[in-house]
Design a protein around this motif. Structure first.
Motif, PDB file in Angstrom:
ATOM      1  N   LYS A  55     -14.250   3.217   2.551  1.00  0.00           N
ATOM      2  CA  LYS A  55     -14.424   4.586   2.044  1.00  0.00           C
ATOM      3  C   LYS A  55     -13.890   4.729   0.623  1.00  0.00           C
ATOM      4  N   ASN A  56     -12.673   4.289   0.389  1.00  0.00           N
ATOM      5  CA  ASN A  56     -12.073   4.422  -0.941  1.00  0.00           C
ATOM      6  C   ASN A  56     -12.766   3.545  -1.976  1.00  0.00           C
ATOM      7  N   SER A  57     -13.225   2.379  -1.570  1.00  0.00           N
ATOM      8  CA  SER A  57     -13.962   1.508  -2.493  1.00  0.00           C
ATOM      9  C   SER A  57     -15.276   2.154  -2.920  1.00  0.00           C
ATOM     10  N   ILE A  58     -15.939   2.804  -1.971  1.00  0.00           N
ATOM     11  CA  ILE A  58     -17.178   3.515  -2.297  1.00  0.00           C
ATOM     12  C   ILE A  58     -16.905   4.631  -3.292  1.00  0.00           C
ATOM     13  N   ILE A  59     -15.830   5.379  -3.090  1.00  0.00           N
ATOM     14  CA  ILE A  59     -15.479   6.466  -4.009  1.00  0.00           C
ATOM     15  C   ILE A  59     -15.173   5.910  -5.398  1.00  0.00           C
ATOM     16  N   ILE A  60     -14.432   4.801  -5.460  1.00  0.00           N
ATOM     17  CA  ILE A  60     -14.138   4.163  -6.751  1.00  0.00           C
ATOM     18  C   ILE A  60     -15.438   3.749  -7.444  1.00  0.00           C
TER      19      ILE A  60
END
Length: 433
Positions: free
Chosen positions: A89-94
């Motif tokens: 999830k956080n990698s996608i947001i980054i």
């Protein structure tokens, strides 16, 4: 370019799924496939457009491809590290934020008519795309019933194919002006009129990329507030052995890396110079050329479905070889011919290229056991062919008096390499000592 997952990196923790639907998470993941497809397919519009707006030669115009695909090469390892450190999830947001930042750089680039800023923005976009693809492909494959993982990944990838149609359409409607002047006409303009024309052309990219950045930020916000299940239980494949450089001892993997390098290069060459080829070889204006680029996208998307059907009756290496032969012939006709059928040939090449990336990928990692993961990494890194081969093609064009047709000898050679792989290079033999 096709999208590939190297296999699920784990499974969804079932305790996270109680009373929850996976429909919204999957819709959000599908949106990513569409968005990075838009970015790649807008590049085919940017290359002829910025060549005109920034008064570039052919080699300089290919810096657009070089920036994006070199970013993929550079981010191959960091993206995996981000994924391991921060989760899907956080990698996608980054990735979405990087993508949006790169798009917003187009505003000062257009305002100053500074090509270097455009290239910087595209490199950041490429870093964002690499991060998104690293996270989204495996996430789509595990977001539900394991037995339907291939179906989900293909369904998500279909939105990438849809972007092959939408990207050129957006470019035609909002970026391409249809205003073109010869060198003599440009020289006859006053400095004020010439600058006004060039600034107007450069400014045309601002609105589409501002809107794209806003959409990306909105999607990032949706991801932030969405309760996406995280992937747990790292798969056996991820913890298995395998050596990054040692994986190349497999002869067929080594050849697949070479074939993939030339395939991505060929695909980028065909699309990057499509509009200029349609103008020079068929005499079309840039708006009409954009219509044919949209048709190319339709044929490329249709080719994926047709190829899937044909693979039920013919082995993948044979279909790859047949498609490579046809692509060589179509390139030869495009090089030697004149008139509208030159563009018809380019559109048809899109149909026959459609299955090449996933087919080369699958043949390359076939039977390599614990070396599957490092082998997959090599195949992803071979995407850098999209940065190198178009520059070589542009050099040929510049040294042949701006003859776009002669430049198509480069993708023709690329298809010959792919043909060899489909005939012989794919064969699993004893490992290289």
């Amino acid at each position: 370019m096709a999208n590939i997952s190297t296999g699920a990196q784990g499974t969804i923790d079932e305790s996270q799924l109680k009373g929850k639907s996976l429909l919204l998470p999957f819709i959000l993941i599908c949106s990513l496939f569409f968005l990075w497809g838009i970015a790649h397919n807008l590049d085919s519009i940017l290359i002829p457009h910025l060549k005109k707006a920034c008064q570039l030669n052919n080699r300089q115009s290919t810096y657009i491809d070089m920036a994006v695909f070199f970013a993929y090469f550079v981010m191959a390892i960091p993206a995996g590290m981000l994924l391991k450190r921060f989760g899907y999830k956080n990698s996608i947001i980054i990735g979405l934020v990087l993508f949006a930042c790169g798009a917003l750089i187009f505003v000062p680039a257009a305002n100053t008519l500074e090509y270097g800023l455009f290239i910087g923005g595209l490199f950041i976009i490429g870093c964002g795309l690499a991060t998104l693809e690293t996270a989204a492909n495996p996430y789509a494959s595990v977001l539900g019933d394991p037995a339907k993982s291939t179906f989900r990944l293909n369904l998500a990838a279909s939105f990438n194919g849809l972007a092959a149609i939408a990207g050129p359409l957006i470019g035609k409607l909002f970026i391409l002006s249809g205003k073109e002047y010869t060198k003599d006409q440009m020289a006859a303009m006053t400095d004020t009129n010439r600058l006004s024309y060039l600034m107007g052309e450069a400014s045309a990219v601002k609105l589409p990329y501002i809107i794209l950045a806003c959409i990306l930020i909105a999607v990032a916000i949706l991801f932030y507030f969405s309760n996406l299940p995280e992937i747990k239980n790292i798969s056996k494949e991820e913890t298995a052995g395998g050596n990054f450089f040692g994986a190349l001892k497999h002869r067929h993997l080594s050849w697949s890396v070479v074939a993939q390098f030339f395939y991505v290069g060929a695909q980028v060459c065909v699309t990057s110079f499509f509009i200029r080829m349609a103008k020079q070889g068929a005499g079309f204006d840039e708006k009409t050329a954009a219509d044919y680029l949209i048709a190319y996208g339709l044929l490329f998307t249709g080719g994926r479905f047709a190829g899937t059907f044909f693979l039920r009756f013919i082995t993948s290496n044979k279909l790859l070889a047949i498609y490579a032969v046809i692509s060589v012939v179509l390139c030869a006709v495009a090089i030697l011919g004149k008139g509208a059928y030159v563009v018809y040939c380019l559109g048809a090449i899109g149909f026959f290229m459609s299955i090449m990336f996933p087919t080369i990928f699958a043949l390359g990692i076939d039977g390599i056991g614990d070396d599957t993961k490092p082998g997959s990494s090599w195949l992803v890194m071979s995407i850098v062919g999209g940065a190198v081969i178009p520059y070589i093609m542009a050099t040929v064009i510049d040294f042949s008096g701006d003859n776009i047709q002669k430049g198509y000898i480069i993708p023709l050679i690329c298809f010959i390499v792919i043909l060899y792989f489909g005939i012989s290079g794919y064969k699993i033999k004893k490992t290289i000592a």
